[in-house]
Design an enzyme around this catalytic site. Structure first.
Site, PDB file in Angstrom:
ATOM      1  N   GLN A  78       0.837  -1.192   0.000  1.00 51.20           N
ATOM      2  CA  GLN A  78       0.000   0.000   0.000  1.00 51.20           C
ATOM      3  C   GLN A  78       0.877   1.249   0.000  1.00 51.20           C
ATOM      4  O   GLN A  78       1.236   1.781   1.035  1.00 51.20           O
ATOM      5  CB  GLN A  78      -0.949   0.022   1.200  1.00 51.20           C
ATOM      6  N   PHE A  79       1.210   1.723  -1.222  1.00 53.53           N
ATOM      7  CA  PHE A  79       2.093   2.879  -1.353  1.00 53.53           C
ATOM      8  C   PHE A  79       1.476   4.140  -0.761  1.00 53.53           C
ATOM      9  O   PHE A  79       2.187   5.086  -0.441  1.00 53.53           O
ATOM     10  CB  PHE A  79       2.494   3.101  -2.816  1.00 53.53           C
ATOM     11  N   THR A  80       0.163   4.166  -0.567  1.00 53.30           N
ATOM     12  CA  THR A  80      -0.474   5.371  -0.027  1.00 53.30           C
ATOM     13  C   THR A  80      -0.096   5.635   1.427  1.00 53.30           C
ATOM     14  O   THR A  80      -0.364   6.717   1.945  1.00 53.30           O
ATOM     15  CB  THR A  80      -2.008   5.316  -0.173  1.00 53.30           C
TER      16      THR A  80
END
Length: 145
Positions: A78-80
């Protein structure tokens, strides 16, 4: 690396309407590699999460790890988690590792968590995933390493 660890009774990842991975009682780990991260960061984070005492003991206190309980983990990229919301209303993600580095470190993290003795399932890196979970407690812990 950054992670959000959730104690779950169950969790699953769907891609295009199909369940691709699931876990029973244990952990849902959302993980993000940052620009300056290396394999050592992934290993340290995995070791810390494997030993994180967030499961109830016989007296109801959070005193047991996923290893102690025999639980498993669903690890989802989850790059967010790298979101910078310090300016404006649109988050920036420039501190996240580039996709090829992020994928390598995500896979290394999952492999190292499994090497610690935790059964691991993973989502699909870069896919549009729907993550379903039943948070137990709820217990949600952010961790950086």
């Amino acid at each position: 690396m950054k992670a959000v660890v959730q104690r779950v009774t169950e969790a699953r990842v769907d891609v295009a309407g199909e369940t691709v991975r699931r876990t029973g009682p244990g952990l849902l780990v959302l993980v993000c590699a940052m620009q300056d991260d290396a394999e050592a960061n992934a290993e340290a984070l995995a070791t810390r999460i494997a030993k994180l005492r967030i499961f109830r003991d016989g007296e109801g206190r959070m005193n047991r790890s996923v290893l102690d309980t025999g639980g498993s983990a669903l690890v989802v990229s989850q790059f967010t988690l790298a979101a910078d919301t310090s300016r404006g209303t649109r988050p920036g993600f420039s501190t996240a590792a580039p996709p090829e580095t992020g994928e390598r470190l995500y896979e290394h993290f999952a492999a190292h968590l499994a090497a610690q003795g935790v059964p691991v399932e993973t989502g699909r890196f870069g896919a549009d995933m729907q993550v379903h979970l039943v948070n137990d407690g709820p217990v949600t812990i952010p961790i950086e390493r």
